[in-house]
Enzyme design. Sequence first.
Site, PDB file in Angstrom:
ATOM      1  N   ILE A  13       0.848  -1.205   0.000  1.00 50.60           N
ATOM      2  CA  ILE A  13       0.000   0.000   0.000  1.00 50.60           C
ATOM      3  C   ILE A  13       0.884   1.256   0.000  1.00 50.60           C
ATOM      4  O   ILE A  13       0.582   2.249  -0.665  1.00 50.60           O
ATOM      5  CB  ILE A  13      -0.973  -0.009   1.198  1.00 50.60           C
ATOM      6  CG1 ILE A  13      -1.759  -1.336   1.225  1.00 50.60           C
ATOM      7  CG2 ILE A  13      -1.942   1.169   1.112  1.00 50.60           C
ATOM      8  CD1 ILE A  13      -2.588  -1.556   2.470  1.00 50.60           C
ATOM      9  N   ASN A  33      12.315  -0.532   6.418  1.00 50.21           N
ATOM     10  CA  ASN A  33      13.436  -1.392   6.854  1.00 50.21           C
ATOM     11  C   ASN A  33      13.609  -2.606   5.939  1.00 50.21           C
ATOM     12  O   ASN A  33      14.417  -3.484   6.220  1.00 50.21           O
ATOM     13  CB  ASN A  33      13.274  -1.821   8.322  1.00 50.21           C
ATOM     14  CG  ASN A  33      12.094  -2.758   8.520  1.00 50.21           C
ATOM     15  OD1 ASN A  33      11.435  -3.181   7.567  1.00 50.21           O
ATOM     16  ND2 ASN A  33      11.819  -3.088   9.775  1.00 50.21           N
ATOM     17  N   ASN A  36       9.689  -6.473   4.724  1.00 48.68           N
ATOM     18  CA  ASN A  36       8.689  -7.170   3.906  1.00 48.68           C
ATOM     19  C   ASN A  36       8.498  -6.396   2.597  1.00 48.68           C
ATOM     20  O   ASN A  36       7.387  -6.222   2.122  1.00 48.68           O
ATOM     21  CB  ASN A  36       7.367  -7.272   4.689  1.00 48.68           C
ATOM     22  CG  ASN A  36       6.365  -8.179   4.002  1.00 48.68           C
ATOM     23  OD1 ASN A  36       6.717  -8.956   3.116  1.00 48.68           O
ATOM     24  ND2 ASN A  36       5.104  -8.064   4.374  1.00 48.68           N
ATOM     25  N   ASP A  59      14.493   1.556  10.471  1.00 48.64           N
ATOM     26  CA  ASP A  59      13.319   1.084  11.203  1.00 48.64           C
ATOM     27  C   ASP A  59      12.657   2.277  11.869  1.00 48.64           C
ATOM     28  O   ASP A  59      13.342   3.146  12.419  1.00 48.64           O
ATOM     29  CB  ASP A  59      13.805   0.088  12.260  1.00 48.64           C
ATOM     30  CG  ASP A  59      12.670  -0.736  12.782  1.00 48.64           C
ATOM     31  OD1 ASP A  59      12.664  -1.951  12.520  1.00 48.64           O
ATOM     32  OD2 ASP A  59      11.788  -0.169  13.469  1.00 48.64           O
ATOM     33  N   SER A 125      -7.413  -1.246  10.324  1.00 46.47           N
ATOM     34  CA  SER A 125      -7.968  -2.367   9.572  1.00 46.47           C
ATOM     35  C   SER A 125      -9.393  -2.655  10.021  1.00 46.47           C
ATOM     36  O   SER A 125      -9.740  -2.431  11.193  1.00 46.47           O
ATOM     37  CB  SER A 125      -7.089  -3.589   9.851  1.00 46.47           C
ATOM     38  OG  SER A 125      -7.732  -4.762   9.426  1.00 46.47           O
ATOM     39  N   TYR A 150      -2.286  -9.672  15.779  1.00 48.18           N
ATOM     40  CA  TYR A 150      -2.178  -8.617  14.755  1.00 48.18           C
ATOM     41  C   TYR A 150      -3.352  -7.642  14.904  1.00 48.18           C
ATOM     42  O   TYR A 150      -3.169  -6.425  14.954  1.00 48.18           O
ATOM     43  CB  TYR A 150      -2.167  -9.228  13.346  1.00 48.18           C
ATOM     44  CG  TYR A 150      -2.519  -8.226  12.272  1.00 48.18           C
ATOM     45  CD1 TYR A 150      -1.591  -7.274  11.867  1.00 48.18           C
ATOM     46  CD2 TYR A 150      -3.796  -8.197  11.691  1.00 48.18           C
ATOM     47  CE1 TYR A 150      -1.928  -6.320  10.909  1.00 48.18           C
ATOM     48  CE2 TYR A 150      -4.134  -7.250  10.743  1.00 48.18           C
ATOM     49  CZ  TYR A 150      -3.200  -6.319  10.356  1.00 48.18           C
ATOM     50  OH  TYR A 150      -3.542  -5.371   9.423  1.00 48.18           O
ATOM     51  N   LYS A 154      -3.752  -3.441  16.122  1.00 50.55           N
ATOM     52  CA  LYS A 154      -4.463  -2.345  15.446  1.00 50.55           C
ATOM     53  C   LYS A 154      -5.421  -1.641  16.414  1.00 50.55           C
ATOM     54  O   LYS A 154      -5.535  -0.424  16.412  1.00 50.55           O
ATOM     55  CB  LYS A 154      -5.210  -2.861  14.206  1.00 50.55           C
ATOM     56  CG  LYS A 154      -4.292  -3.299  13.069  1.00 50.55           C
ATOM     57  CD  LYS A 154      -3.464  -2.151  12.520  1.00 50.55           C
ATOM     58  CE  LYS A 154      -2.412  -2.582  11.527  1.00 50.55           C
ATOM     59  NZ  LYS A 154      -1.432  -1.530  11.186  1.00 50.55           N
ATOM     60  N   LEU A 201      -6.131 -14.064  -0.051  1.00 52.43           N
ATOM     61  CA  LEU A 201      -6.825 -14.746  -1.146  1.00 52.43           C
ATOM     62  C   LEU A 201      -6.297 -14.396  -2.545  1.00 52.43           C
ATOM     63  O   LEU A 201      -5.973 -15.298  -3.329  1.00 52.43           O
ATOM     64  CB  LEU A 201      -8.325 -14.418  -1.049  1.00 52.43           C
ATOM     65  CG  LEU A 201      -9.229 -15.018  -2.112  1.00 52.43           C
ATOM     66  CD1 LEU A 201      -9.182 -16.541  -2.085  1.00 52.43           C
ATOM     67  CD2 LEU A 201     -10.666 -14.526  -1.924  1.00 52.43           C
TER      68      LEU A 201
HETATM   69  C1  WQD Z   1     -10.238 -13.400   2.421  1.00 51.29           C
HETATM   70  C2  WQD Z   1     -11.233 -14.553   2.284  1.00 51.29           C
HETATM   71  C3  WQD Z   1     -10.662 -16.527   3.532  1.00 51.29           C
HETATM   72  C4  WQD Z   1      -7.074 -17.592   1.314  1.00 51.29           C
HETATM   73  C5  WQD Z   1      -6.885 -10.441   6.439  1.00 51.29           C
HETATM   74  C6  WQD Z   1      -6.680  -9.719   7.736  1.00 51.29           C
HETATM   75  C7  WQD Z   1      -7.031  -8.273   7.595  1.00 51.29           C
HETATM   76  C8  WQD Z   1      -6.247  -7.662   6.491  1.00 51.29           C
HETATM   77  C9  WQD Z   1      -6.393  -8.427   5.215  1.00 51.29           C
HETATM   78  C10 WQD Z   1      -4.026  -6.772   6.539  1.00 51.29           C
HETATM   79  C11 WQD Z   1     -11.508 -15.266   3.613  1.00 51.29           C
HETATM   80  C12 WQD Z   1     -10.650 -16.795   2.043  1.00 51.29           C
HETATM   81  C13 WQD Z   1      -8.212 -16.942   1.736  1.00 51.29           C
HETATM   82  C14 WQD Z   1      -7.209 -18.891   0.714  1.00 51.29           C
HETATM   83  C15 WQD Z   1      -9.595 -18.747   1.002  1.00 51.29           C
HETATM   84  N1  WQD Z   1      -4.866  -7.628   6.889  1.00 51.29           N
HETATM   85  N2  WQD Z   1      -9.444 -17.498   1.591  1.00 51.29           N
HETATM   86  N3  WQD Z   1      -8.477 -19.396   0.581  1.00 51.29           N
HETATM   87  O1  WQD Z   1      -8.862 -12.801   6.294  1.00 51.29           O
HETATM   88  O2  WQD Z   1     -10.392 -11.143   5.156  1.00 51.29           O
HETATM   89  O3  WQD Z   1      -8.260 -10.371   6.100  1.00 51.29           O
HETATM   90  O4  WQD Z   1      -6.112  -9.793   5.438  1.00 51.29           O
HETATM   91  O5  WQD Z   1      -3.051  -6.397   6.491  1.00 51.29           O
HETATM   92  O6  WQD Z   1      -6.792  -7.627   8.760  1.00 51.29           O
HETATM   93  O7  WQD Z   1      -7.481 -10.302   8.722  1.00 51.29           O
HETATM   94  O8  WQD Z   1      -8.215 -11.732   4.072  1.00 51.29           O
HETATM   95  O9  WQD Z   1      -7.313 -12.517   1.934  1.00 51.29           O
HETATM   96  O10 WQD Z   1      -6.788 -13.821   4.036  1.00 51.29           O
HETATM   97  O11 WQD Z   1      -9.102 -13.881   3.120  1.00 51.29           O
HETATM   98  O12 WQD Z   1     -10.696 -19.260   0.846  1.00 51.29           O
HETATM   99  O13 WQD Z   1      -6.228 -19.531   0.340  1.00 51.29           O
HETATM  100  O14 WQD Z   1     -10.659 -15.533   1.433  1.00 51.29           O
HETATM  101  O15 WQD Z   1     -11.202 -17.618   4.206  1.00 51.29           O
HETATM  102  O16 WQD Z   1     -12.853 -15.624   3.618  1.00 51.29           O
HETATM  103  P1  WQD Z   1      -9.025 -11.610   5.472  1.00 51.29           P
HETATM  104  P2  WQD Z   1      -7.744 -13.004   3.271  1.00 51.29           P
END
Ligand code: WQD
Length: 337
Positions: A13, A33, A36, A59, A125, A150, A154, A201
């Site tokens: 971002i 830093n 990641n 950092d 978040s 995590y 926040k 995802l």
């Molecule tokens: C989205 C959906 C999974 C992977 C997290 C953090 C949040 C933010 C963003 C930031 C969910 C499903 C995922 C996979 C799947 N963090 N999924 N198969 O959990 O909404 O949010 O990331 O820095 O604070 O909690 O995002 O992308 O992990 O998942 O089915 O292999 O996709 O179950 O429903 P999430 P995500």
Amino acid sequence: MSNILVTGGLGFIGSHTCVELINAGFTPIVIDNLGNSEVWIKERIEKIVEQSITFYEGDCRDKELLNQIFTTHAIGGVIHFAAHKAVGESVSEPLKYYENNLGGLTAILETTQKHNCSNLVFSSSCTVYGTPDHLPVNESAQIKSAESPYGTTKIICEKIIQDLFAADPAYKAILLRYFNPIGAHSTSLIGELPLGIPSNLVPFITQTAAGIRESLTVFGNDYNTKDGSCVRDFIHVTDLAKAHIKALEFLINKKEGTCEAVNIGTGNGNTVLELISAFEKVSEQKLNYSIGKRRDGDVEAVYADAKKSKELLGWEAKISLEQSLLDAWNWQKTLKK
Ligand code: WQD
């Protein structure tokens, strides 16, 4: 007053926000830093904006370095991205998360106060809502106990900034509660670089389509949603980056102190299966996936009430889900296998 300190400015971002800062006439001063992120992202940003950017490798818990930066440059505001963000890792290594995410923020706040600089935009978040009681979720919803360390960082970071504002009512801060950022820059020069196996995802989908992963597992299709898979509010990273500029301009123009939390989402919920089918359409290929068990800690459905961002900041998401997925896919194709 146009120098803006961007912590974590080479991250996913952060890098997109540097581009939008320059497009809006600001000068980003980046500290990262490289925990990641990759240093070559700096050159990519420079290529997009056709100018060089100031970068400090370091950092943001390093108060000496922060002091040096604030002394060298007249800093008009801070966008604080730098933080650990892997939900699963935060469960196994909680101290790493508390130490870094809270320590980074307090060092930044201390330095801004010392240098009489306010105008802080903080990366929060939607995880602070846990499982919301009402959808779409708005900013006055109850802050629940988070599903992971995590998420707890926040919540605590938001509280730290609110407490600072209570003690110093002239302080100006915006807490941006991001929903699920996806996509990549339209030039395909910058995008997300997940470390190891992606837990999010969209990077998992694009890596599967690129043949890096064999198959995607959809975590559960027995939720109480239209197709049984979870619902999220997927927002393009460029839209998200632009929200930071609007937040910054709001703070700079504001005469008195403020501390507001603002959702940054599209206002639309899409299921995981809908996202997969939209991806298949834009990438013109079948994705190898199967339905698996629910993932621990997943929230069934969460999407933003996006009214406040529009009313307060004059910002709303513009880029479609299809375009976001196409940009993510185009970016993936530029990466080596
Ligand atoms: C989205 C959906 C999974 C992977 C997290 C953090 C949040 C933010 C963003 C930031 C969910 C499903 C995922 C996979 C799947 N963090 N999924 N198969 O959990 O909404 O949010 O990331 O820095 O604070 O909690 O995002 O992308 O992990 O998942 O089915 O292999 O996709 O179950 O429903 P999430 P995500």
